[in-house]
Scaffold this motif. Structure first.
Motif, PDB file in Angstrom:
ATOM      1  N   GLU A   5       0.838  -1.202   0.000  1.00  0.00           N
ATOM      2  CA  GLU A   5       0.000   0.000   0.000  1.00  0.00           C
ATOM      3  C   GLU A   5       0.873   1.251   0.000  1.00  0.00           C
ATOM      4  OE1 GLU A   5      -4.118  -1.570   2.135  1.00  0.00           O
ATOM      5  OE2 GLU A   5      -2.923  -0.025   3.105  1.00  0.00           O
ATOM      6  N   ASP A   6       1.978   1.183   0.713  1.00  0.00           N
ATOM      7  CA  ASP A   6       2.892   2.322   0.735  1.00  0.00           C
ATOM      8  C   ASP A   6       3.469   2.598  -0.650  1.00  0.00           C
ATOM      9  OD1 ASP A   6       2.662   3.077   3.376  1.00  0.00           O
ATOM     10  OD2 ASP A   6       4.226   1.705   4.060  1.00  0.00           O
ATOM     11  N   TYR A   7       3.861   1.533  -1.331  1.00  0.00           N
ATOM     12  CA  TYR A   7       4.403   1.701  -2.680  1.00  0.00           C
ATOM     13  C   TYR A   7       3.354   2.322  -3.602  1.00  0.00           C
ATOM     14  CZ  TYR A   7       8.614  -0.976  -1.590  1.00  0.00           C
ATOM     15  OH  TYR A   7       9.811  -1.384  -1.060  1.00  0.00           O
ATOM     16  N   LEU A   8       2.154   1.799  -3.502  1.00  0.00           N
ATOM     17  CA  LEU A   8       1.056   2.290  -4.333  1.00  0.00           C
ATOM     18  C   LEU A   8       0.833   3.783  -4.111  1.00  0.00           C
ATOM     19  CD1 LEU A   8      -0.346   0.365  -6.189  1.00  0.00           C
ATOM     20  CD2 LEU A   8      -2.026  -0.114  -4.419  1.00  0.00           C
ATOM     21  N   GLU A   9       0.808   4.146  -2.855  1.00  0.00           N
ATOM     22  CA  GLU A   9       0.566   5.537  -2.501  1.00  0.00           C
ATOM     23  C   GLU A   9       1.708   6.426  -2.997  1.00  0.00           C
ATOM     24  OE1 GLU A   9       0.184   6.045   1.692  1.00  0.00           O
ATOM     25  OE2 GLU A   9      -0.964   7.907   1.522  1.00  0.00           O
ATOM     26  N   ALA A  10       2.922   5.919  -2.851  1.00  0.00           N
ATOM     27  CA  ALA A  10       4.082   6.687  -3.294  1.00  0.00           C
ATOM     28  C   ALA A  10       4.031   6.916  -4.799  1.00  0.00           C
ATOM     29  CB  ALA A  10       5.370   5.959  -2.909  1.00  0.00           C
ATOM     30  N   ILE A  11       3.683   5.874  -5.521  1.00  0.00           N
ATOM     31  CA  ILE A  11       3.609   6.009  -6.978  1.00  0.00           C
ATOM     32  C   ILE A  11       2.527   7.016  -7.349  1.00  0.00           C
ATOM     33  CG2 ILE A  11       3.145   4.804  -9.151  1.00  0.00           C
ATOM     34  CD1 ILE A  11       4.189   2.236  -7.744  1.00  0.00           C
ATOM     35  N   ALA A  30      -4.943   3.051  -4.900  1.00  0.00           N
ATOM     36  CA  ALA A  30      -4.073   4.087  -4.333  1.00  0.00           C
ATOM     37  C   ALA A  30      -4.889   5.277  -3.848  1.00  0.00           C
ATOM     38  CB  ALA A  30      -3.046   4.527  -5.364  1.00  0.00           C
ATOM     39  N   ALA A  31      -5.923   5.616  -4.622  1.00  0.00           N
ATOM     40  CA  ALA A  31      -6.744   6.765  -4.244  1.00  0.00           C
ATOM     41  C   ALA A  31      -7.467   6.504  -2.928  1.00  0.00           C
ATOM     42  CB  ALA A  31      -7.745   7.083  -5.346  1.00  0.00           C
ATOM     43  N   GLU A  32      -7.898   5.276  -2.741  1.00  0.00           N
ATOM     44  CA  GLU A  32      -8.563   4.932  -1.484  1.00  0.00           C
ATOM     45  C   GLU A  32      -7.622   5.096  -0.307  1.00  0.00           C
ATOM     46  OE1 GLU A  32     -11.000   1.346  -0.730  1.00  0.00           O
ATOM     47  OE2 GLU A  32     -11.154   1.295  -2.916  1.00  0.00           O
ATOM     48  N   ILE A  33      -6.399   4.624  -0.502  1.00  0.00           N
ATOM     49  CA  ILE A  33      -5.409   4.732   0.567  1.00  0.00           C
ATOM     50  C   ILE A  33      -5.117   6.200   0.864  1.00  0.00           C
ATOM     51  CG2 ILE A  33      -3.058   4.154   1.254  1.00  0.00           C
ATOM     52  CD1 ILE A  33      -3.372   1.805  -0.881  1.00  0.00           C
ATOM     53  N   ALA A  34      -4.947   6.971  -0.194  1.00  0.00           N
ATOM     54  CA  ALA A  34      -4.667   8.394  -0.017  1.00  0.00           C
ATOM     55  C   ALA A  34      -5.823   9.095   0.687  1.00  0.00           C
ATOM     56  CB  ALA A  34      -4.400   9.042  -1.375  1.00  0.00           C
ATOM     57  N   ARG A  35      -7.033   8.643   0.388  1.00  0.00           N
ATOM     58  CA  ARG A  35      -8.201   9.243   1.033  1.00  0.00           C
ATOM     59  C   ARG A  35      -8.156   8.978   2.538  1.00  0.00           C
ATOM     60  NH1 ARG A  35     -13.284   7.069   2.203  1.00  0.00           N
ATOM     61  NH2 ARG A  35     -14.860   8.681   2.585  1.00  0.00           N
ATOM     62  N   ILE A  49      -7.973  11.827   5.510  1.00  0.00           N
ATOM     63  CA  ILE A  49      -8.968  11.917   6.580  1.00  0.00           C
ATOM     64  C   ILE A  49      -8.274  11.852   7.939  1.00  0.00           C
ATOM     65  CG2 ILE A  49     -10.876  10.690   7.694  1.00  0.00           C
ATOM     66  CD1 ILE A  49     -11.831   9.891   4.872  1.00  0.00           C
ATOM     67  N   LEU A  50      -7.358  10.910   8.065  1.00  0.00           N
ATOM     68  CA  LEU A  50      -6.634  10.771   9.328  1.00  0.00           C
ATOM     69  C   LEU A  50      -5.842  12.014   9.668  1.00  0.00           C
ATOM     70  CD1 LEU A  50      -5.439   7.084   9.097  1.00  0.00           C
ATOM     71  CD2 LEU A  50      -6.783   8.100  10.939  1.00  0.00           C
ATOM     72  N   LYS A  51      -5.101  12.480   8.677  1.00  0.00           N
ATOM     73  CA  LYS A  51      -4.271  13.652   8.916  1.00  0.00           C
ATOM     74  C   LYS A  51      -5.133  14.845   9.319  1.00  0.00           C
ATOM     75  CE  LYS A  51      -0.702  16.513   6.900  1.00  0.00           C
ATOM     76  NZ  LYS A  51      -0.026  16.920   5.651  1.00  0.00           N
ATOM     77  N   SER A  52      -6.228  15.010   8.618  1.00  0.00           N
ATOM     78  CA  SER A  52      -7.119  16.123   8.917  1.00  0.00           C
ATOM     79  C   SER A  52      -7.677  16.008  10.333  1.00  0.00           C
ATOM     80  CB  SER A  52      -8.251  16.139   7.893  1.00  0.00           C
ATOM     81  OG  SER A  52      -9.263  17.012   8.313  1.00  0.00           O
TER      82      SER A  52
END
Lengths: 153, 153
Positions: B14-20, B77-82, B86-89
């Motif tokens: 998931e980290d790789y996906l998000e990074a890409i 990736a978009a789901e993970i980023a979402r 949300i968490l960060k916010s």
DNA sequence: TGACAAAGTTAGGCGAAACTAACTATATTA
DNA sequence: TAATATAGTTAGTTTCGCCTAACTTTGTCA
């Protein structure tokens, strides 16, 4: 400081520590079989973990004997359990999450959230609790807000 | 539903996906070197991950070429980023946590919190935002509550 | 155009965490 | 007290995610 923070523990080792603490809450010791059952793991995995915990000075372990926690093992386990409870309480009492899911999620998240977040969450729970005593029930208002939102979907 | 949820991804993948996704946001592709740098990992690890993502149908990968995401890779990736956002916010805007810590923690927690919690958190953020518009600034009141508490310590 | 630097890959290895299967110790009970 | 069931251990294997070192490909520039 007495609380010998034995850090550098993997999530997995933290789970063993917490399991032992819980099982030992009455009897002071934990059987491998029960640890294995609680964590959903084979007994040989428990043996392996017990050896590691012993090496790290967190558990007393002798082959064919029950496992107990050392002083610093107890301290470390208590910290983890505290995180767990704060998280679960936040999930259930503030967010209104179902108990089972809250429990499971707390088990996972307790390994990834640092002290800053945990302390703030605790603060937040106190804040919400306090204000509900002063007549402003946020948790309740939030539930209504959620329900209304779900209706619109 | 278009969003092909390709689950069963390890935290690491998931980290790789998000990074890409992040690196490709402008150029549409990602260099191994940049992925490696972003994740703090060696380039050979990136090669390995790219192959796995390709096998799972999430990334287009050919040796010595840049990596791009497939349609379902982008969705995942978009789901993970979402989740991440949300968490960060929540950490920053509700709990008042420092941006850096919020960022780092979101990176870890995004892999362990399930949809029930995430959606509730989103709801909670909206709830707080909304009520601040109606003159009841919870985030602000909470900050005051925290400050007062810290003074007493 | 050929040499060199940068980017990327491959091979081999390591540690953590789990598993199964086979073995050993302990406890029970007839 | 000997047979047997239960608990626990050991040995050996697998999977995952990462690493380093050595190699290959690609791109640049004199």
């Amino acid at each position: 400081m007495v609380t010998a923070k034995s850090d550098n523990l993997s999530a997995s080792l933290e789970d063993y520590l917490e399991a032992i603490l819980n099982l030992a809450s009455k009897s002071n010791f934990a059987h491998s079989k029960d640890i294995a059952k609680l964590l959903g793991v084979s007994m040989s995995s428990v043996t392996g973990a017990s050896r590691v915990l012993k090496k790290k000075g967190l558990a007393n372990y002798k082959p064919y004997n029950c496992v107990t926690l050392t002083e610093s093992g107890r301290a470390a386990a208590a910290e983890i359990a505290r995180k767990h409870n704060i998280l679960k309480s936040f999930f259930v009492n503030v967010l209104g999450i179902e108990t089972d899911i809250a429990q499971q999620t707390a088990c996972k998240a307790e390994h990834t959230l640092g002290p800053e977040i945990i302390e703030r969450l605790l603060c937040f729970i106190e804040f919400v609790t306090q204000s509900s005593k002063n007549g402003c029930d946020w948790a309740d208002e939030f539930q209504k807000f959620c329900n209304k939102k779900n209706q619109n979907v």
